[in-house]
Design a protein around this motif. Structure first.
Motif, PDB file in Angstrom:
ATOM      1  N   GLY A   1      13.977  -6.575   1.506  1.00  0.00           N
ATOM      2  CA  GLY A   1      13.407  -6.170   0.233  1.00  0.00           C
ATOM      3  C   GLY A   1      11.908  -6.340   0.165  1.00  0.00           C
ATOM      4  N   GLY A   2      11.321  -6.884   1.240  1.00  0.00           N
ATOM      5  CA  GLY A   2       9.870  -7.068   1.255  1.00  0.00           C
ATOM      6  C   GLY A   2       9.151  -5.766   1.544  1.00  0.00           C
ATOM      7  N   ARG A   3       7.837  -5.838   1.614  1.00  0.00           N
ATOM      8  CA  ARG A   3       7.050  -4.641   1.884  1.00  0.00           C
ATOM      9  C   ARG A   3       5.807  -4.998   2.683  1.00  0.00           C
ATOM     10  NH1 ARG A   3       6.451  -6.513  -3.184  1.00  0.00           N
ATOM     11  NH2 ARG A   3       4.424  -6.376  -4.247  1.00  0.00           N
ATOM     12  N   ARG A   4       5.252  -3.985   3.278  1.00  0.00           N
ATOM     13  CA  ARG A   4       4.032  -4.136   4.075  1.00  0.00           C
ATOM     14  C   ARG A   4       2.882  -3.471   3.327  1.00  0.00           C
ATOM     15  NH1 ARG A   4       3.484  -4.838   9.712  1.00  0.00           N
ATOM     16  NH2 ARG A   4       1.426  -4.282  10.535  1.00  0.00           N
ATOM     17  N   LEU A   5       1.801  -4.209   3.165  1.00  0.00           N
ATOM     18  CA  LEU A   5       0.621  -3.663   2.498  1.00  0.00           C
ATOM     19  C   LEU A   5      -0.509  -3.555   3.513  1.00  0.00           C
ATOM     20  CD1 LEU A   5       2.282  -4.799   0.020  1.00  0.00           C
ATOM     21  CD2 LEU A   5       0.078  -5.051  -1.121  1.00  0.00           C
ATOM     22  N   GLU A   6      -1.071  -2.361   3.615  1.00  0.00           N
ATOM     23  CA  GLU A   6      -2.249  -2.154   4.443  1.00  0.00           C
ATOM     24  C   GLU A   6      -3.450  -2.019   3.509  1.00  0.00           C
ATOM     25  OE1 GLU A   6      -1.727   1.076   7.152  1.00  0.00           O
ATOM     26  OE2 GLU A   6      -0.378  -0.081   8.443  1.00  0.00           O
ATOM     27  N   VAL A   7      -4.275  -3.048   3.493  1.00  0.00           N
ATOM     28  CA  VAL A   7      -5.418  -3.114   2.593  1.00  0.00           C
ATOM     29  C   VAL A   7      -6.687  -2.793   3.383  1.00  0.00           C
ATOM     30  CG1 VAL A   7      -6.737  -4.553   0.997  1.00  0.00           C
ATOM     31  CG2 VAL A   7      -4.247  -4.859   1.205  1.00  0.00           C
TER      32      VAL A   7
ATOM     33  N   ARG B   1       1.394 -18.342  -4.270  1.00  0.00           N
ATOM     34  CA  ARG B   1       1.730 -18.236  -2.850  1.00  0.00           C
ATOM     35  C   ARG B   1       0.698 -17.359  -2.152  1.00  0.00           C
ATOM     36  NH1 ARG B   1       7.734 -16.045  -2.516  1.00  0.00           N
ATOM     37  NH2 ARG B   1       6.831 -14.620  -4.092  1.00  0.00           N
ATOM     38  N   SER B   2       0.380 -17.689  -0.911  1.00  0.00           N
ATOM     39  CA  SER B   2      -0.592 -16.906  -0.162  1.00  0.00           C
ATOM     40  C   SER B   2       0.039 -16.373   1.118  1.00  0.00           C
ATOM     41  CB  SER B   2      -1.834 -17.744   0.164  1.00  0.00           C
ATOM     42  OG  SER B   2      -1.494 -18.855   0.979  1.00  0.00           O
ATOM     43  N   PHE B   3      -0.434 -15.201   1.533  1.00  0.00           N
ATOM     44  CA  PHE B   3       0.100 -14.518   2.706  1.00  0.00           C
ATOM     45  C   PHE B   3      -1.068 -14.063   3.575  1.00  0.00           C
ATOM     46  CE2 PHE B   3       2.635 -13.676  -1.098  1.00  0.00           C
ATOM     47  CZ  PHE B   3       3.856 -14.251  -0.737  1.00  0.00           C
ATOM     48  N   PRO B   4      -1.218 -14.647   4.773  1.00  0.00           N
ATOM     49  CA  PRO B   4      -2.303 -14.231   5.669  1.00  0.00           C
ATOM     50  C   PRO B   4      -1.988 -12.891   6.311  1.00  0.00           C
ATOM     51  CG  PRO B   4      -0.924 -15.846   6.760  1.00  0.00           C
ATOM     52  CD  PRO B   4      -0.414 -15.734   5.347  1.00  0.00           C
ATOM     53  N   PRO B   5      -2.990 -12.191   6.817  1.00  0.00           N
ATOM     54  CA  PRO B   5      -2.732 -10.902   7.464  1.00  0.00           C
ATOM     55  C   PRO B   5      -1.979 -11.087   8.775  1.00  0.00           C
ATOM     56  CG  PRO B   5      -5.035 -11.523   7.707  1.00  0.00           C
ATOM     57  CD  PRO B   5      -4.431 -12.507   6.770  1.00  0.00           C
ATOM     58  N   VAL B   6      -1.069 -10.156   9.062  1.00  0.00           N
ATOM     59  CA  VAL B   6      -0.327 -10.184  10.324  1.00  0.00           C
ATOM     60  C   VAL B   6      -1.007  -9.298  11.362  1.00  0.00           C
ATOM     61  CG1 VAL B   6       1.855 -10.704   9.195  1.00  0.00           C
ATOM     62  CG2 VAL B   6       1.201  -8.310   9.546  1.00  0.00           C
ATOM     63  N   ARG B   7      -1.953  -8.475  10.901  1.00  0.00           N
ATOM     64  CA  ARG B   7      -2.666  -7.581  11.814  1.00  0.00           C
ATOM     65  C   ARG B   7      -4.001  -7.210  11.187  1.00  0.00           C
ATOM     66  NH1 ARG B   7      -2.826  -1.836  12.475  1.00  0.00           N
ATOM     67  NH2 ARG B   7      -3.121  -1.173  14.652  1.00  0.00           N
TER      68      ARG B   7
ATOM     69  N   ILE C   1      -8.939  -2.711   8.347  1.00  0.00           N
ATOM     70  CA  ILE C   1      -7.606  -2.606   7.746  1.00  0.00           C
ATOM     71  C   ILE C   1      -6.855  -3.915   7.961  1.00  0.00           C
ATOM     72  CG2 ILE C   1      -5.447  -1.333   7.693  1.00  0.00           C
ATOM     73  CD1 ILE C   1      -6.990   1.023   8.976  1.00  0.00           C
ATOM     74  N   LEU C   2      -6.469  -4.562   6.867  1.00  0.00           N
ATOM     75  CA  LEU C   2      -5.705  -5.798   6.915  1.00  0.00           C
ATOM     76  C   LEU C   2      -4.261  -5.491   6.559  1.00  0.00           C
ATOM     77  CD1 LEU C   2      -8.170  -8.055   4.873  1.00  0.00           C
ATOM     78  CD2 LEU C   2      -8.223  -7.573   7.322  1.00  0.00           C
ATOM     79  N   SER C   3      -3.336  -5.859   7.429  1.00  0.00           N
ATOM     80  CA  SER C   3      -1.917  -5.619   7.179  1.00  0.00           C
ATOM     81  C   SER C   3      -1.240  -6.924   6.782  1.00  0.00           C
ATOM     82  CB  SER C   3      -1.247  -5.040   8.427  1.00  0.00           C
ATOM     83  OG  SER C   3      -1.789  -3.781   8.741  1.00  0.00           O
ATOM     84  N   PHE C   4      -0.533  -6.897   5.653  1.00  0.00           N
ATOM     85  CA  PHE C   4       0.162  -8.068   5.135  1.00  0.00           C
ATOM     86  C   PHE C   4       1.656  -7.758   4.986  1.00  0.00           C
ATOM     87  CE2 PHE C   4      -4.147  -8.121   3.489  1.00  0.00           C
ATOM     88  CZ  PHE C   4      -4.561  -9.422   3.699  1.00  0.00           C
ATOM     89  N   GLU C   5       2.470  -8.771   5.177  1.00  0.00           N
ATOM     90  CA  GLU C   5       3.900  -8.653   4.909  1.00  0.00           C
ATOM     91  C   GLU C   5       4.235  -9.611   3.773  1.00  0.00           C
ATOM     92  OE1 GLU C   5       5.972  -9.397   8.545  1.00  0.00           O
ATOM     93  OE2 GLU C   5       5.296  -7.514   9.478  1.00  0.00           O
ATOM     94  N   VAL C   6       4.772  -9.077   2.694  1.00  0.00           N
ATOM     95  CA  VAL C   6       5.066  -9.902   1.519  1.00  0.00           C
ATOM     96  C   VAL C   6       6.544  -9.785   1.182  1.00  0.00           C
ATOM     97  CG1 VAL C   6       2.723  -9.729   0.615  1.00  0.00           C
ATOM     98  CG2 VAL C   6       4.430  -8.053  -0.069  1.00  0.00           C
ATOM     99  N   PRO C   7       7.174 -10.869   0.750  1.00  0.00           N
ATOM    100  CA  PRO C   7       8.606 -10.854   0.449  1.00  0.00           C
ATOM    101  C   PRO C   7       8.902 -10.185  -0.890  1.00  0.00           C
ATOM    102  CG  PRO C   7       7.701 -13.000  -0.046  1.00  0.00           C
ATOM    103  CD  PRO C   7       6.582 -12.207   0.575  1.00  0.00           C
ATOM    104  N   GLN C   8      10.167  -9.914  -1.092  1.00  0.00           N
ATOM    105  CA  GLN C   8      10.603  -9.363  -2.372  1.00  0.00           C
ATOM    106  C   GLN C   8      10.286 -10.353  -3.491  1.00  0.00           C
ATOM    107  OE1 GLN C   8      14.832  -8.848  -2.768  1.00  0.00           O
ATOM    108  NE2 GLN C   8      14.608  -7.108  -4.166  1.00  0.00           N
TER     109      GLN C   8
END
Length: 234
Positions: free
Chosen positions: A117-123, A159-165, A192-199
């Motif tokens: 249910g999570g999503r990937r955000l490319e910022v 909650r904080s989520f560091p970039p995975v890419r 481009i910063l890619s993050f994975e965030v949970p539902q």
């Protein structure tokens, strides 16, 4: 405009930055001198002088600490809208960071059921060397390499989520090097910063911070103890 320094309305952020740096240096110098005088006085058995010097040092350090905490407590959290810039004050110029684009993508969770249910955000962020902020003594074509900074998505619960890419603006995965490209006044680049965030992660914002530990000791700096943050809205 947001800044990583607390700014009194009407004052130039660069002036505040320079004054804060001078304040910590002056405080350190006075405390060191007081400690030296107190040490020499103790060796020579001049207890009154030693006590007076120690008292001066403690008073200076205490006053600085109270000022640092007072300005931190008085600071306010800000969230800038997409496109607004957060400034980072260098010694003789400023860099501006902003969110240029956001893409929301599905997240493959077959191997990670916990992220279902999570999503990937490319910022996509833009880093710009503001040529209007250069000091008169700085050469007009001198380059500036951004300092190492942290980039985290923060949700409404803290909650904080560091970039995975981290990729360059052309999509090449070059890691943190994409954020350290030297710039001349007026130039900019994107990364481009890619993050994975949970539902369930809501009210996501981007927090960019200086990584150097000594910024925690600078009055009015965003990294100082209890200081509120300036975040970039998505």
């Amino acid at each position: 405009m947001g800044t990583n320094m607390s700014v009194i309305p009407g004052l130039d952020p660069g002036l505040v930055s320079h004054a804060s740096a001078l304040a910590v240096l002056a405080t350190g110098f006075l405390v060191a001198c007081s400690a030296l005088v107190a040490g020499v006085a103790m060796v020579k058995h001049r207890r009154l002088l030693a006590a007076a010097a120690a008292g001066v040092g403690a008073s200076v350090a205490g006053a600085y600490g109270l000022t640092l905490l007072g300005l931190s407590i008085a600071s306010r959290e800000q969230t800038l809208v997409r496109g607004e810039e957060k400034y980072f004050c260098e010694p003789d110029c400023h860099l501006a960071y902003s969110v240029a684009d956001v893409r929301v993508l599905p997240l493959a969770t077959r191997a990670r059921p916990a992220m279902s249910g999570g999503r990937r955000l490319e910022v996509t962020i833009r880093v710009r060397f503001d040529e209007r902020t250069t000091a008169p003594w700085r050469h007009k074509d001198a380059t500036l390499a951004p300092e190492r900074r942290s980039f985290d998505l923060v949700d409404g619960t803290g909650r904080s989520f560091p970039p995975v890419r981290i990729a360059s603006e052309r999509g090449f995965d070059v890691g943190g090097a994409a954020l350290l490209k030297p710039l001349r006044p007026g130039e900019s680049f994107r990364a481009i910063l890619s993050f994975e965030v949970p539902q369930g992660a809501r009210d996501l914002r981007l927090l960019i911070r200086d990584q150097a530990w000594d910024y925690q000791l600078i009055v009015a700096h965003e990294n100082s103890l209890l200081h509120k943050k300036t975040l970039l809205g998505l």
